[in-house]
Structures are given as C-alpha cells and as structure tokens.
Design a protein around this motif. Structure first.
Motif, PDB file in Angstrom:
ATOM      1  N   TYR A 183       0.810  -1.215   0.000  1.00  0.00           N
ATOM      2  CA  TYR A 183       0.000   0.000   0.000  1.00  0.00           C
ATOM      3  C   TYR A 183       0.848   1.271   0.000  1.00  0.00           C
ATOM      4  N   ALA A 184       2.070   1.189   0.515  1.00  0.00           N
ATOM      5  CA  ALA A 184       2.886   2.383   0.728  1.00  0.00           C
ATOM      6  C   ALA A 184       3.559   2.870  -0.547  1.00  0.00           C
ATOM      7  N   GLN A 185       3.789   4.175  -0.601  1.00  0.00           N
ATOM      8  CA  GLN A 185       4.594   4.769  -1.661  1.00  0.00           C
ATOM      9  C   GLN A 185       6.062   4.488  -1.353  1.00  0.00           C
ATOM     10  N   VAL A 186       6.831   4.082  -2.356  1.00  0.00           N
ATOM     11  CA  VAL A 186       8.243   3.748  -2.163  1.00  0.00           C
ATOM     12  C   VAL A 186       9.105   4.733  -2.937  1.00  0.00           C
ATOM     13  N   VAL A 187      10.080   5.338  -2.233  1.00  0.00           N
ATOM     14  CA  VAL A 187      10.985   6.314  -2.842  1.00  0.00           C
ATOM     15  C   VAL A 187      12.410   5.946  -2.449  1.00  0.00           C
ATOM     16  N   THR A 188      13.340   6.061  -3.388  1.00  0.00           N
ATOM     17  CA  THR A 188      14.738   5.752  -3.100  1.00  0.00           C
ATOM     18  C   THR A 188      15.548   7.033  -2.955  1.00  0.00           C
ATOM     19  N   GLY A 189      16.638   6.951  -2.172  1.00  0.00           N
ATOM     20  CA  GLY A 189      17.487   8.116  -1.982  1.00  0.00           C
ATOM     21  C   GLY A 189      18.731   7.766  -1.191  1.00  0.00           C
ATOM     22  N   SER A 190      19.545   8.785  -0.938  1.00  0.00           N
ATOM     23  CA  SER A 190      20.772   8.622  -0.160  1.00  0.00           C
ATOM     24  C   SER A 190      20.950   9.837   0.740  1.00  0.00           C
ATOM     25  N   PHE A 191      21.636   9.633   1.857  1.00  0.00           N
ATOM     26  CA  PHE A 191      21.881  10.702   2.828  1.00  0.00           C
ATOM     27  C   PHE A 191      20.569  11.356   3.272  1.00  0.00           C
ATOM     28  N   ALA A 192      19.509  10.544   3.337  1.00  0.00           N
ATOM     29  CA  ALA A 192      18.176  10.988   3.771  1.00  0.00           C
ATOM     30  C   ALA A 192      17.609  12.090   2.883  1.00  0.00           C
ATOM     31  N   ARG A 193      17.994  12.097   1.615  1.00  0.00           N
ATOM     32  CA  ARG A 193      17.430  13.037   0.641  1.00  0.00           C
ATOM     33  C   ARG A 193      16.578  12.248  -0.351  1.00  0.00           C
ATOM     34  N   PHE A 194      15.331  12.684  -0.516  1.00  0.00           N
ATOM     35  CA  PHE A 194      14.395  11.947  -1.361  1.00  0.00           C
ATOM     36  C   PHE A 194      13.644  12.923  -2.257  1.00  0.00           C
ATOM     37  N   GLU A 195      13.674  12.646  -3.547  1.00  0.00           N
ATOM     38  CA  GLU A 195      13.028  13.512  -4.527  1.00  0.00           C
ATOM     39  C   GLU A 195      11.632  12.981  -4.863  1.00  0.00           C
ATOM     40  N   GLY A 196      10.761  13.914  -5.252  1.00  0.00           N
ATOM     41  CA  GLY A 196       9.454  13.520  -5.761  1.00  0.00           C
ATOM     42  C   GLY A 196       8.425  13.165  -4.708  1.00  0.00           C
ATOM     43  N   ILE A 197       8.658  13.569  -3.457  1.00  0.00           N
ATOM     44  CA  ILE A 197       7.685  13.287  -2.411  1.00  0.00           C
ATOM     45  C   ILE A 197       7.697  14.425  -1.396  1.00  0.00           C
ATOM     46  N   ASN A 198       6.523  14.884  -1.011  1.00  0.00           N
ATOM     47  CA  ASN A 198       6.389  15.922   0.012  1.00  0.00           C
ATOM     48  C   ASN A 198       6.052  15.232   1.327  1.00  0.00           C
ATOM     49  N   LEU A 199       7.039  15.057   2.161  1.00  0.00           N
ATOM     50  CA  LEU A 199       6.864  14.286   3.389  1.00  0.00           C
ATOM     51  C   LEU A 199       5.971  14.980   4.409  1.00  0.00           C
ATOM     52  N   LEU A 200       5.732  16.268   4.227  1.00  0.00           N
ATOM     53  CA  LEU A 200       4.867  17.000   5.153  1.00  0.00           C
ATOM     54  C   LEU A 200       3.441  17.125   4.628  1.00  0.00           C
ATOM     55  N   ASN A 201       3.178  16.529   3.488  1.00  0.00           N
ATOM     56  CA  ASN A 201       1.841  16.641   2.903  1.00  0.00           C
ATOM     57  C   ASN A 201       1.450  15.331   2.221  1.00  0.00           C
ATOM     58  N   LEU A 202       1.578  14.229   2.943  1.00  0.00           N
ATOM     59  CA  LEU A 202       1.216  12.926   2.385  1.00  0.00           C
ATOM     60  C   LEU A 202      -0.296  12.748   2.293  1.00  0.00           C
ATOM     61  N   GLN A 203      -1.028  13.367   3.229  1.00  0.00           N
ATOM     62  CA  GLN A 203      -2.493  13.248   3.276  1.00  0.00           C
ATOM     63  C   GLN A 203      -2.923  11.783   3.216  1.00  0.00           C
ATOM     64  N   ALA A 204      -2.168  10.942   3.912  1.00  0.00           N
ATOM     65  CA  ALA A 204      -2.372   9.497   3.807  1.00  0.00           C
ATOM     66  C   ALA A 204      -3.703   9.030   4.369  1.00  0.00           C
ATOM     67  N   HIS A 205      -4.279   9.807   5.282  1.00  0.00           N
ATOM     68  CA  HIS A 205      -5.537   9.391   5.904  1.00  0.00           C
ATOM     69  C   HIS A 205      -6.744  10.098   5.299  1.00  0.00           C
ATOM     70  N   GLN A 206      -6.514  10.876   4.236  1.00  0.00           N
ATOM     71  CA  GLN A 206      -7.616  11.536   3.552  1.00  0.00           C
ATOM     72  C   GLN A 206      -8.343  10.535   2.658  1.00  0.00           C
ATOM     73  N   THR A 207      -9.646  10.703   2.540  1.00  0.00           N
ATOM     74  CA  THR A 207     -10.444   9.742   1.771  1.00  0.00           C
ATOM     75  C   THR A 207      -9.996   9.667   0.315  1.00  0.00           C
ATOM     76  N   GLU A 208      -9.610  10.810  -0.270  1.00  0.00           N
ATOM     77  CA  GLU A 208      -9.200  10.813  -1.677  1.00  0.00           C
ATOM     78  C   GLU A 208      -7.943   9.972  -1.888  1.00  0.00           C
ATOM     79  N   THR A 209      -7.006  10.047  -0.936  1.00  0.00           N
ATOM     80  CA  THR A 209      -5.765   9.280  -1.052  1.00  0.00           C
ATOM     81  C   THR A 209      -6.043   7.790  -0.966  1.00  0.00           C
ATOM     82  N   ILE A 210      -6.886   7.405  -0.023  1.00  0.00           N
ATOM     83  CA  ILE A 210      -7.201   5.987   0.145  1.00  0.00           C
ATOM     84  C   ILE A 210      -7.934   5.451  -1.076  1.00  0.00           C
ATOM     85  N   GLU A 211      -8.866   6.232  -1.607  1.00  0.00           N
ATOM     86  CA  GLU A 211      -9.574   5.812  -2.816  1.00  0.00           C
ATOM     87  C   GLU A 211      -8.599   5.585  -3.967  1.00  0.00           C
TER      88      GLU A 211
END
Length: 329
Positions: A183-211
């Motif tokens: 179910y989870a989004q998977v992102v790769t990176g190094s030195f704890a730097r990850f592109e293409g994902i906003n870690l402060l705005n996952l909205q993982a529990h919003q109905t639209e995301t779950i749908e």
C-alpha cells in the motif's frame, strides 16, 4: 476561528530501524522548511537525550521522551505531551514525532485516535519509514517482527543509503518492502534526501488518497516470514450492519497481529464510497466520493499483519455481503 471549523495541525511520524537515518531526515525537513514552525517529539531509548543536541533549527519546540519507548512504556507520557501541546497549538504549524528505532508506530498513531482532545487538535498526515537499503535483509533476519512492523504500518517507505549498494540490491530491497506493505509509496534516496515526495503533505488518511491507492490493489497476498498482506475485492455490496459488527469483533476480540486495515467499501443502499481504516483496535468509517454510475461498485480492502489466514478472512468477508444481491434480487 470557531473550534468546530479550525484547521487541525498535521502530524508526521518518522520511524525506521536503528541507524536507518531518521534524525538526518528530520534535520533535512527542518532545514528545507524554514517558514514552518515545528514541534518535535523525540523518543530515545537511553536515559540521556543525545539526539536533542543533533537536531538543528527546532528551537525550544523539542520534547524528549527517554528511557523507554513511546509505543508502549512511555505511551502515557506521550499522551501528556500531546495534551500539553494542545494548549500551545498557536505556537507551531506541524508536529513531527521521531520514534526510537525499536518502536511499533501503530502504538504511537493510536494516541491520536484514542483521545478526543488530541483528536480535535491534531490530524495524522502520514507515517514515513526509513529503510536502510544496505542492511534490510540482515535486519529482517535478526529483528524481523519490529522492523517488519515499521514497514507494514508506513504510508511512505524511504529506501535510504542506496548509494552503498548496486541497482540489483536496490530492486530486491524494494521488492521485499513492497511485499510487506503493498500500500505504501516507495521512494529511493541517499543521505536521507528523497526527490518527488512531500513528506509533510502525504495526506495518507484523507479519503481521496485511500480511494486512489486502493484502486490499484486487487486480490493478492504477500508473505514475508510471519508478516503478510491480504487484499480482497468484491463486486457484491456489503451489509453495513454485518460488516461493522464483524470488524468490531475482529479488532476488539480477535485482534492478534493486525497492524492495519484500509479499504474502499460498497455498502448496500449507499451512493457514496465508504472509506474504512484502522489503527490497532481503533477504526473509523468516513464518506468518500460518489460511485461512478458507469463503473462497477467494487469494494477493495487490504489487511496487513501477522499470520493472517487468507481463507478465513475471505470467508468472513463473504458472510458480510448483502444476501439479496448474491441471490440476484
């Protein structure tokens, strides 16, 4: 602003096994968001809060919980800090919790759905799990249950230290992680730097995301040692009363090793999709978007946990379907 309409403060939980890069990621987030006022809850297993001196730029908004784990022995203390922060809600914009490397994040997340005062102020945005790409297989072999729990509960899996391994290993680690949590989004990176994902705005529990996410999940199972994911789809609608009774019994009476459940459900006589999600034995139903009149109303539900018997779950789910529809009425 009226208390009933005020915007809730988003919460990000950072988890991951020992040495995976959690504090480095936390520093990256603070550095890259200078306009955001953070409150940080830092959990360390030792008696002396070493990480407080490593976190840069959070000011006085760091709360250290030491000599225990906030998913269990310090859970009461976590509740006290959260209630204290409720009274300080105007002083910060976002709450980040960094768990100890041996914590089960489900126990942390449960604190936000079990206390009404906390629930009215905070809103879980998502749980991110740092995965050490160079040592995941070894970690799972030695500490399978804890590391697998962290991966299983995450909304985003961040495969860190990919610079230390070749592409074949990265692909294998990604496959292992997704086998535990499809179910989870998977992102790769190094030195704890990850592109293409906003870690402060996952909205993982919003109905639209779950749908959106459950739309791509079909009947399948993944096993990794004792941890499994079970996914099911049903064309016939569920009987709302039967389903809710069964879920209550499953999570409150029979709950053994169920970490998370998410689903988009078709309840008979309901025009809207019903979004279901659980954290430990806490669960919630919410109304999603209207069903498309030109498409089948397919229910999809995903279970992640230990030793989940696919045939038993499927039989129980089938027993919750609306009998009149099964009979073709």
């Amino acid at each position: 602003m009226d208390a009933t309409t005020k915007k809730k403060i988003p919460v990000t939980i950072i988890t991951g096994f020992l040495g995976s890069g959690k504090t480095t990621l936390l520093n990256q987030i603070i550095h890259e968001n200078p306009q955001t006022k953070f409150a940080i809850i830092e959990n360390e297993f030792g008696e002396i809060p070493i990480d407080n001196d490593i976190i840069i730029g959070a000011g006085d908004g760091i709360f250290a919980l030491t000599n225990g784990c906030i998913c269990c022995t310090l859970n009461v203390e976590l509740g006290k800090v959260l209630r204290h922060l409720v009274d300080k809600e105007d002083d910060f914009d976002h709450l980040i919790i960094e768990t100890t490397g041996i914590a089960d994040p489900a126990g942390v997340a449960a604190a936000f759905v079990s206390d009404m005062k906390v629930q009215s102020t905070f809103e879980l945005d998502g749980t991110v799990c740092l995965v050490d790409a160079a040592h995941l297989e070894e970690t799972l072999e030695k500490q399978d249950e804890v590391a697998a729990q962290q991966i299983a509960f995450a909304d985003a899996l961040l495969l860190n230290k990919t610079d230390q391994v070749d592409t074949e290993v990265v692909a294998k680690v990604q496959q292992i992680a997704q086998s535990i949590n499809p179910y989870a989004q998977v992102v790769t990176g190094s030195f704890a730097r990850f592109e293409g994902i906003n870690l402060l705005n996952l909205q993982a529990h919003q109905t639209e995301t779950i749908e959106r996410k459950t739309h791509y999940i079909h009947n399948h199972s993944h096993d990794h040692t004792h941890l499994v994911s079970r996914s099911f789809s049903f064309e016939a609608p569920f009987d709302e009363e039967k389903f809710k009774l069964w879920i209550y019994q499953l999570l409150h009476v029979q709950n053994k090793g169920i970490y998370r459940i998410k689903g988009v459900l078709n309840f008979a006589e309901k025009d809207h999709k019903i979004i279901f999600q659980s954290v430990k034995n806490q669960f919630v139903f919410s109304e999603g978007t209207l069903w498309d009149t030109d498409s089948p109303r397919t229910s999809t539900i995903v279970f992640i946990g230990q030793n989940l018997n696919k045939k038993v779950l499927e039989r129980r789910l089938n027993s919750c379907l609306k009998k009149s529809y099964l009979a073709g009425v």
